[in-house]
Scaffold this motif. Structure first.
Motif, mmCIF file in Angstrom:
data_model
loop_
_atom_site.group_PDB
_atom_site.id
_atom_site.type_symbol
_atom_site.label_atom_id
_atom_site.label_comp_id
_atom_site.label_asym_id
_atom_site.label_seq_id
_atom_site.Cartn_x
_atom_site.Cartn_y
_atom_site.Cartn_z
ATOM 1 N N LEU A 1 4.109 26.129 -7.434
ATOM 2 C CA LEU A 1 4.396 25.582 -9.016
ATOM 3 C C LEU A 1 5.559 24.609 -9.081
ATOM 4 C CD1 LEU A 1 3.545 29.095 -10.562
ATOM 5 C CD2 LEU A 1 2.366 26.953 -11.009
ATOM 6 N N ILE A 2 6.439 24.871 -8.205
ATOM 7 C CA ILE A 2 7.765 24.112 -8.483
ATOM 8 C C ILE A 2 7.594 22.673 -7.754
ATOM 9 C CG2 ILE A 2 9.222 26.072 -8.941
ATOM 10 C CD1 ILE A 2 10.509 25.445 -6.195
ATOM 11 N N GLY A 3 6.544 22.694 -6.465
ATOM 12 C CA GLY A 3 6.463 21.680 -5.771
ATOM 13 C C GLY A 3 5.355 20.821 -5.914
ATOM 14 N N GLY A 4 4.659 20.985 -7.140
ATOM 15 C CA GLY A 4 3.525 20.008 -7.651
ATOM 16 C C GLY A 4 2.427 20.339 -6.913
ATOM 17 N N ARG B 1 9.742 32.405 -20.394
ATOM 18 C CA ARG B 1 8.312 32.358 -20.779
ATOM 19 C C ARG B 1 7.347 31.656 -19.403
ATOM 20 N NH1 ARG B 1 10.310 30.150 -25.898
ATOM 21 N NH2 ARG B 1 9.660 31.780 -27.578
ATOM 22 N N ALA B 2 8.137 30.668 -18.600
ATOM 23 C CA ALA B 2 7.575 30.265 -17.548
ATOM 24 C C ALA B 2 7.070 31.412 -16.561
ATOM 25 C CB ALA B 2 8.605 29.261 -16.962
ATOM 26 N N VAL B 3 7.879 32.457 -16.317
ATOM 27 C CA VAL B 3 7.747 33.397 -15.706
ATOM 28 C C VAL B 3 6.675 34.188 -15.919
ATOM 29 C CG1 VAL B 3 8.741 35.646 -14.616
ATOM 30 C CG2 VAL B 3 10.355 33.591 -14.582
ATOM 31 N N ARG C 1 18.614 27.625 -9.018
ATOM 32 C CA ARG C 1 19.679 26.604 -9.312
ATOM 33 C C ARG C 1 20.012 25.614 -8.258
ATOM 34 N NH1 ARG C 1 25.298 29.195 -11.506
ATOM 35 N NH2 ARG C 1 23.907 29.813 -13.027
ATOM 36 N N SER C 2 19.867 26.335 -6.857
ATOM 37 C CA SER C 2 19.885 25.411 -5.904
ATOM 38 C C SER C 2 18.878 24.414 -5.837
ATOM 39 C CB SER C 2 20.165 26.089 -4.423
ATOM 40 O OG SER C 2 18.964 26.774 -4.649
ATOM 41 N N GLU C 3 17.570 24.785 -6.084
ATOM 42 C CA GLU C 3 16.389 24.002 -5.975
ATOM 43 C C GLU C 3 16.467 22.700 -7.146
ATOM 44 O OE1 GLU C 3 13.378 27.237 -4.410
ATOM 45 O OE2 GLU C 3 13.469 26.951 -6.773
ATOM 46 N N SER C 4 17.197 23.143 -8.339
ATOM 47 C CA SER C 4 17.237 21.989 -9.182
ATOM 48 C C SER C 4 18.406 21.103 -8.751
ATOM 49 C CB SER C 4 17.749 22.807 -10.394
ATOM 50 O OG SER C 4 16.779 23.674 -11.108
ATOM 51 N N ARG C 5 19.206 21.597 -8.291
ATOM 52 C CA ARG C 5 20.385 20.368 -7.762
ATOM 53 C C ARG C 5 19.708 19.764 -6.367
ATOM 54 N NH1 ARG C 5 24.242 24.817 -7.732
ATOM 55 N NH2 ARG C 5 23.645 25.371 -5.642
ATOM 56 N N ARG C 6 19.162 20.283 -5.576
ATOM 57 C CA ARG C 6 18.419 19.432 -4.574
ATOM 58 C C ARG C 6 17.334 18.279 -5.212
ATOM 59 N NH1 ARG C 6 17.929 24.160 -1.462
ATOM 60 N NH2 ARG C 6 15.691 24.413 -2.247
ATOM 61 N N GLN C 7 16.442 18.823 -6.393
ATOM 62 C CA GLN C 7 15.840 17.767 -6.835
ATOM 63 C C GLN C 7 16.524 16.659 -7.509
ATOM 64 O OE1 GLN C 7 12.436 17.821 -6.658
ATOM 65 N NE2 GLN C 7 11.993 16.252 -8.030
ATOM 66 N N LYS D 1 2.125 18.478 -12.167
ATOM 67 C CA LYS D 1 3.284 18.405 -12.555
ATOM 68 C C LYS D 1 4.292 19.546 -12.439
ATOM 69 C CE LYS D 1 5.582 17.862 -17.235
ATOM 70 N NZ LYS D 1 5.894 17.891 -18.550
ATOM 71 N N PRO D 2 5.415 19.661 -11.593
ATOM 72 C CA PRO D 2 5.909 20.846 -11.093
ATOM 73 C C PRO D 2 6.682 21.416 -12.376
ATOM 74 C CG PRO D 2 6.674 18.810 -10.030
ATOM 75 C CD PRO D 2 5.614 18.105 -11.140
#
Length: 363
Positions: free
Chosen positions: A248-251, A225-227, A352-358, A344-345
């Motif tokens: 979008l993911i960086g706010g 849905r987000a895509v 997956r790697s971006e979520s782990r870094r966050q 809001k990001p």
């Protein structure tokens, strides 16, 4: 929805006796893809060319050997004339369910090859990623399958849905953006048909959301849905798409793709732009410089001078800089006002790697 495509250029045929094949493999002149399927091995050929040759050779095997399965995901998107973030070598097939369970072939495993159980999760994923064919098992309606160049392929609409659900968000949005452009008819001079293209894209978006609504609590639906909501028919390269996703993911307020800029020399359409701060971002890929670099650079400078003469600040970047996501976002935060960096990001679009870094940054 379906699409047509012209016959795909065929990779070179390898005609050798078994003894000659073994000799060529030993000297590194051939590379084995699967049983009885080989391609020439050339270390000087770029990886994307090797991947394309590999994929086309495997698709020829699907067609000629009538292998069971419907071509799906990124492989199907390319057959529909879509784009992918990276050139895939693997061919994805949706195959029918086997009520008796999967039966392994009789071939012996090479003695130096570890079993799946001996591999850790990361090595196991890497091993799966090197398979020539990746077979998936899920239901497909008859209306979700079309014939393209003698291959059974998921329809354009089903391809967009599957890519949005099952691919990592960066690869998913690159594919879905390109399929939106195909459905909306954003080909030559799309700016003259903006309202028509936007209307077609809106109908396609609603059709995909309706499909996802019919899959409550199934895997990948939230991400899909987000895509779909982030997709646009106006992105003209995968790196423009990736730059928008990173915003979008960086706010950061996402830029407008193909933003019109009226100048004394005419109207130009910037790759990406924030009209509110009169700033555009141009992404310069190397491919445009291959034929006549001097002419391209001259036109590029003339275009930039015209936009700057109209009071627009132009920033230039490259696909390599966009691919370094954190550095790219840091640069944008330096040149954009704080008010455009407080959105809001969209967490569902993170890999997956971006979520782990966050998560690590929050700790």
């Amino acid at each position: 929805m379906s699409s047509t495509t012209s016959p795909t250029p065929q990779p070179p045929q390898i005609q050798c006796t078994p003894r000659e094949v073994e000799s060529h493999l030993a000297t590194g002149e051939l590379r084995r893809l699967r049983r009885s399927t080989y391609i020439p091995a050339d270390p000087d050929v770029p990886d994307f060319t090797t991947h394309r040759t590999t994929r086309e050779t495997l698709l020829r095997a699907v067609r000629n050997e009538r292998l069971d399965g419907v071509v799906a995901l990124e492989t199907a998107a390319l057959l529909h004339r879509g784009r992918t973030l990276y050139e895939p070598a693997t061919v994805h097939l949706v195959v029918s369910w086997n009520a008796a369970g999967l039966k392994r072939g009789s071939r012996r495993r090479p003695p130096n090859r570890p079993t799946s159980r001996e591999l850790g999760p990361r090595d196991h994923r890497r091993a799966l990623g090197t398979r020539p064919f990746v077979r998936h098992r899920y239901d497909l309606a008859d209306s979700d399958v079309v014939d393209l160049d003698g291959l059974r392929v998921t329809s354009l609409e089903r391809t967009a849905e599957d890519c949005a659900r099952f691919l990592p968000p960066d690869r998913a949005l690159a594919v879905v953006d390109s399929l939106f452009a195909i459905v909306a008819g954003a080909g030559e001079r799309p700016w003259d048909r903006r309202d028509e293209i936007n209307a077609r894209a809106a109908r396609f978006r609603q059709a995909l959301l309706t499909r996802l609504d019919a899959r409550p609590r199934e895997r990948g639906v939230r991400r899909a849905r987000a895509v779909v909501m982030a997709a646009t028919p106006w992105s003209q390269s995968v790196w423009e798409t990736e730059a928008r996703r990173l915003c979008l993911i960086g706010g950061i307020t996402p830029p407008e793709p193909q933003m019109p800029v009226r100048t004394a020399a005419g109207t130009f359409y910037a790759d990406l732009g924030w009209w509110i701060v009169r700033l555009v971002l141009e992404i310069d890929g190397l491919i445009k410089y291959l034929e006549d670099a001097d002419a391209v650079l001259a036109a590029q400078c003339w275009r930039q001078a015209a936009m700057e003469g109209a009071g627009i600040h132009v920033e230039r970047t490259t696909p390599a800089e966009v691919a370094d996501g954190e550095a790219f976002l840091a640069r944008l935060r330096r040149i954009l006002p704080l008010t455009l960096c407080e959105e809001k990001p969209v967490a569902a679009l993170r890999t997956r790697s971006e979520s782990r870094r966050q998560q690590g940054a929050q700790w």
